[in-house]
Design a protein around this motif. Structure first.
Motif, short mmCIF file in Angstrom:
data_model
loop_
_atom_site.label_atom_id
_atom_site.label_comp_id
_atom_site.label_asym_id
_atom_site.label_seq_id
_atom_site.Cartn_x
_atom_site.Cartn_y
_atom_site.Cartn_z
N PRO A 172 0.82 -1.21 0.00
CA PRO A 172 0.00 0.00 0.00
C PRO A 172 0.85 1.26 0.00
CG PRO A 172 -0.34 -1.29 2.02
CD PRO A 172 0.65 -2.02 1.18
N ALA A 173 0.42 2.24 -0.74
CA ALA A 173 1.02 3.58 -0.79
C ALA A 173 2.45 3.59 -1.31
CB ALA A 173 0.95 4.25 0.58
N ALA A 174 2.89 2.53 -1.97
CA ALA A 174 4.25 2.50 -2.52
C ALA A 174 4.25 3.02 -3.95
CB ALA A 174 4.79 1.07 -2.50
N TRP A 175 5.35 3.66 -4.34
CA TRP A 175 5.53 4.03 -5.74
C TRP A 175 6.00 2.76 -6.43
CZ3 TRP A 175 4.22 8.07 -8.63
CH2 TRP A 175 4.67 8.08 -9.93
N VAL A 176 5.24 2.26 -7.39
CA VAL A 176 5.49 0.95 -7.99
C VAL A 176 5.75 1.08 -9.48
CG1 VAL A 176 4.46 -1.31 -8.49
CG2 VAL A 176 4.08 -0.24 -6.27
N GLU A 177 6.74 0.31 -9.94
CA GLU A 177 6.97 0.11 -11.37
C GLU A 177 7.01 -1.39 -11.57
OE1 GLU A 177 6.96 0.81 -15.03
OE2 GLU A 177 7.28 2.62 -13.86
N ARG A 178 6.52 -1.84 -12.70
CA ARG A 178 6.48 -3.28 -12.99
C ARG A 178 7.26 -3.60 -14.25
NH1 ARG A 178 2.61 -5.85 -9.96
NH2 ARG A 178 1.20 -4.47 -8.85
N PHE A 179 7.72 -4.86 -14.32
CA PHE A 179 8.32 -5.36 -15.55
C PHE A 179 7.85 -6.78 -15.76
CE2 PHE A 179 11.29 -6.76 -12.35
CZ PHE A 179 11.87 -7.93 -12.82
N HIS A 180 7.81 -7.19 -17.02
CA HIS A 180 7.36 -8.54 -17.39
C HIS A 180 8.44 -9.16 -18.27
CE1 HIS A 180 3.25 -7.85 -15.93
NE2 HIS A 180 3.47 -6.61 -16.34
N LEU A 181 8.89 -10.34 -17.89
CA LEU A 181 9.87 -11.06 -18.68
C LEU A 181 9.15 -11.95 -19.68
CD1 LEU A 181 12.37 -12.13 -15.88
CD2 LEU A 181 12.61 -10.26 -17.51
N PRO A 182 9.74 -12.18 -20.86
CA PRO A 182 9.10 -13.07 -21.83
C PRO A 182 8.94 -14.47 -21.24
CG PRO A 182 11.22 -12.25 -22.65
CD PRO A 182 11.00 -11.65 -21.31
N ALA A 183 7.85 -15.13 -21.60
CA ALA A 183 7.53 -16.45 -21.03
C ALA A 183 8.56 -17.51 -21.43
CB ALA A 183 6.14 -16.88 -21.47
N ASN A 184 8.98 -17.51 -22.67
CA ASN A 184 9.92 -18.52 -23.16
C ASN A 184 11.10 -17.86 -23.87
OD1 ASN A 184 8.35 -20.81 -22.38
ND2 ASN A 184 6.96 -20.32 -24.04
N PRO A 185 12.06 -17.35 -23.11
CA PRO A 185 13.18 -16.68 -23.76
C PRO A 185 14.05 -17.67 -24.52
CG PRO A 185 13.64 -16.96 -21.45
CD PRO A 185 12.22 -17.42 -21.67
N LEU A 186 14.55 -17.25 -25.66
CA LEU A 186 15.45 -18.11 -26.44
C LEU A 186 16.85 -18.12 -25.84
CD1 LEU A 186 14.35 -17.08 -30.04
CD2 LEU A 186 13.71 -19.14 -28.76
N HIS A 187 17.24 -17.00 -25.25
CA HIS A 187 18.56 -16.87 -24.67
C HIS A 187 18.44 -16.42 -23.22
CE1 HIS A 187 19.52 -16.14 -29.07
NE2 HIS A 187 20.03 -17.29 -28.77
#
Length: 105
Positions: A27-42
């Protein structure tokens, strides 16, 4: 002065939080999100696949929001991520020159 990055732990009221995926935010946090690819090739931070990975881009968004005054002036960043997400953030902290200039582990 570079912003310290903490992996896991308690979030203080002034901290920013970097979250992998759609996990709930404190709660009340400054949030940033990131998403990694599900099946990375490398591996994480592969230069041929993504010169700046999702974690590095999210870290840049956080720093820009802080610098522009659209977020509070957070003293540190807490990372909430899986082992793979933590590896992506650590790779950005080591290999991405923009991230390295702004953040430190």
């Amino acid at each position: 002065m570079r912003i310290p990055v903490i992996f896991g732990g308690d979030v203080a009221p002034d901290d920013a939080v970097l979250i992998e995926g759609d996990a709930p935010a404190p709660p009340a946090a400054w949030v940033e999100r990131f998403h990694l690819p599900a099946n990375p090739l490398h591996g994480v931070g592969c230069a041929c696949c993504a010169p700046r990975g999702p974690a590095a881009e999210a870290l840049s968004r956080l720093f820009l929001a802080r610098a522009r005054g659209s977020s509070r002036l957070f003293p540190r960043l807490v990372v909430v991520a899986s082992d793979r997400g933590i590896a992506a953030v650590r790779a950005a902290l080591i290999a991405d020159p923009v991230t390295t200039a702004h953040f430190m582990e």
